[in-house]
Enzyme design. Sequence first.
Site: not given
Ligand code: NAD
Length: 349
Positions: A225, A232
């Site tokens: 994994r 990264h």
């Molecule tokens: N758990 C894991 O394995 C894992 C993997 C990768 C990233 N992450 C985490 O994910 C986060 C980043 O996620 P992200 O990139 O999705 O960003 P995010 O969740 O911060 O969303 C980004 C923006 O997009 C908007 N948004 C969401 N869906 C939308 C849609 N369909 N239409 C218009 N706007 C929309 C949201 O309101 C927000 O303002 C980080 O905190 C990161 O650490 C976790």
Amino acid sequence: VRIEVALWTRTYDVHVGAGARNDLATLLRVRAPQAKSVAIITSEALLNMPWFEIESDLDQTVLLVPEGESAKNLLSVEVLLNELAERRFSRDDVIVAVGGGAITDLAGFVAAIYLRGIGVIHVPTTLVGQVDAAIGGKTGVNLSLGKNLVGAFHQPIGVLCDSDMLATLSERERLSGLGEIAKCWLLENRDAGALSEMSMSDLIELSIRLKANIVGADEYEGGLRANLNYGHTLAHALEKLALARDVDELRHGEAVAIGLAFAVRLALELELVDESVVANHDAVLDALGLARRLHPKDSIDEIVEAMGHDKKAHHDLSFVLPSEEGFKTVRGVDPDVVRNVLERFRGEL
Ligand SMILES: NC(=O)c1ccc[n+]([C@@H]2O[C@H](COP(=O)([O-])OP(=O)(O)OC[C@H]3O[C@@H](n4cnc5c(N)ncnc54)[C@H](O)[C@@H]3O)[C@@H](O)[C@H]2O)c1
């Protein structure tokens, strides 16, 4: 399309495609037959999206959290736990997270700790969420000292990746997702040339399959994994430096694209791969429209320092790198070598 995540102890499905969100009621009936209530955790902006029609057929409450990363902290965790307790949520009830990675990470963590764990269904609404964050059971929140410092493994009972929901995504969010898709493409040693034959849904499906297979084989990141962290080490360092200036400066996938271009150059320097692998990486990133410039304000020393503090670095410089025998984690890389490659990489772009 349904893609199975086959864990040691149980299995769940990722439903992929247009309209997948409409599978919620059926999924609940099958996977949480005792559930009486669901709490939909989302944000106000998302609640007002044209695609927001989430029907569970159960007693349904919506709990709103702040937008994006600003929701991902312990304060939100406490607010949500209290909301669930006030509504007398039981072990049988289910959380449904509707949002990007920030919301699925937060809601997943709340699900992991409320009553020592209740079911969660992820409905990821960003490309990053669909191909990465919502799959694999890593959940958590940030501390002011750093991102993702608190968390738990808590696998969802199902994931609904609906392409209809991506229609409203901004170009930047789309590009951010493409950074993770590029990583998947490169982890599978695929050629840049074949990208032109792929639709967006093909790319999403392929990335989900890769992650599902890896998580199934190594749920708790004992080995394989870790390869998902390709690109990264540098990405996390750049995100940390950018975050100190401006929360919106650098999206995760944008940082990953830079990290991939750098990692392959480091692998070349360490004689693990030849020039053709570097050229293929560049061609993949170009084809997906991913830029990879280091910010002029980041000094090489600061970047190297930040990489040494990465949560996954174990206090030395470690990188997932490609090699003739496949991808592997290389620990204890000489900081001077890293510095040289970074200097050259900066000059090149
Ligand atoms: N758990 C894991 O394995 C894992 C993997 C990768 C990233 N992450 C985490 O994910 C986060 C980043 O996620 P992200 O990139 O999705 O960003 P995010 O969740 O911060 O969303 C980004 C923006 O997009 C908007 N948004 C969401 N869906 C939308 C849609 N369909 N239409 C218009 N706007 C929309 C949201 O309101 C927000 O303002 C980080 O905190 C990161 O650490 C976790």
